[in-house]
Design an enzyme around this catalytic site. Structure first.
Site, short mmCIF file in Angstrom:
data_model
loop_
_atom_site.label_atom_id
_atom_site.label_comp_id
_atom_site.label_asym_id
_atom_site.label_seq_id
_atom_site.Cartn_x
_atom_site.Cartn_y
_atom_site.Cartn_z
N HIS A 162 0.81 -1.25 0.06
CA HIS A 162 0.10 0.16 -0.01
C HIS A 162 0.76 1.33 0.03
CE1 HIS A 162 -4.13 -1.73 0.81
NE2 HIS A 162 -3.11 -2.89 1.06
N ASP A 370 3.25 9.86 -0.48
CA ASP A 370 2.42 9.02 0.12
C ASP A 370 1.89 7.96 -1.10
OD1 ASP A 370 -0.27 7.94 1.20
OD2 ASP A 370 -0.45 10.01 1.96
#
Ligand code: ADP
Ligand code: G6P
Length: 496
Positions: A162, A370
């Site tokens: 992720h 991110d």
């Protein structure tokens, strides 16, 4: 013991044992992108989720959550310190996020990482029925695919990361780099958020392990491991429906009133993490207040920053610095009853988050790095009337998809200020045009599309996909960046 044909293994379970004010134990959905993505997807699926319930000591026996069986894995105080806070969140997390904080290396942490990965692998092996699909999530569990394959060669094993996967020059710093890569290669399919990450992984495998590797396929021990980009998403329809609810709309109106009916509301929603660029954003905002480009009278900033990994030193220092800066800005620029920044550290339920998204004229999502950033996608999904400007960092995974956002480089303070002003003063027609395009994208590329593309590539025969994504015709499944093709014939999952 319940056995499942689909087992998800993630460090976190989607519930957390928090202590209520009256001392009772309560269960709640945990903030964080991984849980937000997988929870709506697996709901009402006969799957088992293997993970940690928070806390230390013996694993609790948990109730099923929305039909999903919860299998808790215990962590000791030492595991918590050395695996979760240590190797996972003080070595890998900073390293994978451009080393914006210094990664630490300790041999004791590596021992804990191996030990905990083995414990998770044993739990997964126990609950997986013969031939099951086991889907391993994230950087806490890099060794698990390899360990599980040795225990249960009958399983179909997927791994999805992720967070960003770093460029070789950073990953090469890891003392146990070869073991980590080998662990991941135990999977049949390794998914990343971005094409660049898959490329970085292939380069590293070739360099460190001398294995034949392309950005799509790697040969190891006589097997082919496939790799590819599968950008994770949200339940777009669910967030849109929530935001459209009359009680949520009414709550948004009340929030605007409570904020003093400003002309413009800017919102940021983050876990309190140094990757999120909170300090840079506050600095930009403070300079705009000082120069008079933004006035407290007509603009407010709502900063939600829910505490995270609170015992890790770098997180404690960040929180102190953020809170000192918020205090300074409010002291310097606020007026009685009119703070410059509304600062909130509480976890909110989904309806309250949706109301916050609805009230925000500008959403500032400006991480330094991110993997994806689902908050940006949630904001877009919640803007059901096509209004609202998204200010988005180029370094969020989302930027590759939501290119109609107002994109900024959060390291460039002047650029950040200009971007914020541009978003604040954009013409309504421009804002709507951008929002419409982003909403159309998310409508198609939602969490089910993500699961379909990943699982159809992993489970080539397709029955799992049909079961998981209700109402879907598996024959029409497509893989991102690839021409349409049937789920049973996917050869190359890579988006690149
Ligand atoms: P990360 O995975 O790094 O935490 P993301 O933006 O991808 O970042 O995901 C964060 C998730 O956590 C989102 O689904 C968001 O709605 C949720 N979240 C963030 N802050 C809160 C909060 N204060 N209360 C409840 N949920 C939150
Ligand atoms: C990110 C990670 C997840 C993690 C989440 C919350 O989304 O990719 O694996 O669960 O942050 O962090 P936490 O340490 O609280 O689990």
């Amino acid at each position: 013991m319940r056995h499942s044909s689909l087992v998800v293994v993630a460090n976190r379970l989607p519930i957390d044992d928090s202590i209520a004010p009256d001392g009772a134990c309560e269960w709640r959905r945990t903030p964080g992108g991984l849980v937000s993505a997988l929870h709506p997807l697996l709901r009402h699926t006969p799957a088992t989720w293997v993970g940690w319930a928070g806390g230390t000591g013996p694993a609790p026996t948990l109730p099923d959550v929305d039909g999903v069986h919860m299998r808790a894995v215990p962590l000791t105080a030492e595991d918590l310190r050395d695996h979760y806070e240590g190797f996972a969140n003080s070595t890998l997390w900073p390293l994978y996020h451009d080393a914006v904080e210094q990664p630490e290396h300790h041999r004791r942490w590596w021992e804990a990482y191996q030990r905990v990965n083995r414990r998770f692998a044993e739990a997964a092996a126990e609950v997986a029925e013969p031939g099951a699909v086991v889907w391993v999530q994230d950087y806490h569990l890099h060794l698990l695919p390899g360990l599980l394959r040795a225990m249960r060669p009958d399983l179909r094993i997927g791994f999805f990361l992720h967070v960003p996967f770093p460029p070789p020059e950073l990953f090469m710093q890891l003392p146990r780099r070869a073991e980590l890569l080998r662990g991941m290669l135990g999977a049949d399919l390794i998914g990343f958020q971005r094409v660049q990450a898959a490329h970085n992984f292939a380069q590293l495998v070739a360099k460190v392990l001398s294995l034949p590797a392309t950005d799509r396929r790697i040969g190891v021990d006589g097997r082919v491991v496939r790799i590819g980009a599968f950008p994770v998403s949200i339940d777009t329809a669910e967030m849109a429906a929530l935001a459209a609810r009359p009680d949520v709309a009414a709550r948004a109106q009340r929030l605007r009133q409570d904020l003093g009916r400003p002309e413009r509301v800017i919102l940021s929603v983050d876990r309190m993490d140094y990757t999120k660029g909170i300090e840079q954003r506050l600095k930009a905002y403070s300079e705009l207040l000082a120069s008079g480009h933004v006035k407290v009278r007509d603009t407010v900033l709502v900063q939600v920053a829910v505490p995270s990994r609170e015992r890790v030193g770098q997180y404690q220092i960040l929180r102190e610095r953020v809170e000192r800066e918020v205090g300074r800005i409010n002291g310097e620029f606020g007026r009685v009853g009119e703070p410059a920044i509304h600062y909130l550290t509480q976890p909110f339920d989904r309806a309250e988050l949706a109301a916050l998204y609805r009230v925000a004229d500008v959403m500032a999502v400006t991480p330094l790095r991110d993997g994806m950033n689902l908050v940006a996608k949630e904001y877009v999904a919640a803007r059901v009337d096509d209004t609202g400007a998204l200010l988005l960092s180029e370094f969020a995974g989302t930027a590759a998809e939501l290119s109609q956002a107002y994109l900024v480089n959060p390291h460039d303070l002047e650029g950040l200020k200009e971007g914020l002003l541009a978003a604040l003063h954009a013409a309504p027609a421009d804002v709507s045009r951008r929002m419409r395009a982003m909403r159309a994208h998310l409508h198609e590329h939602d969490i089910r599309a993500w699961a379909r593309s990943y699982l159809s590539a992993l489970d080539e025969t397709g029955p799992l996909v049909r079961r998981l994504v209700s109402g879907t015709d598996a024959a029409s499944i497509t893989v991102p960046g690839q021409p349409d093709r049937s789920a049973t014939r996917v050869e190359h999952p890579s988006g690149g």
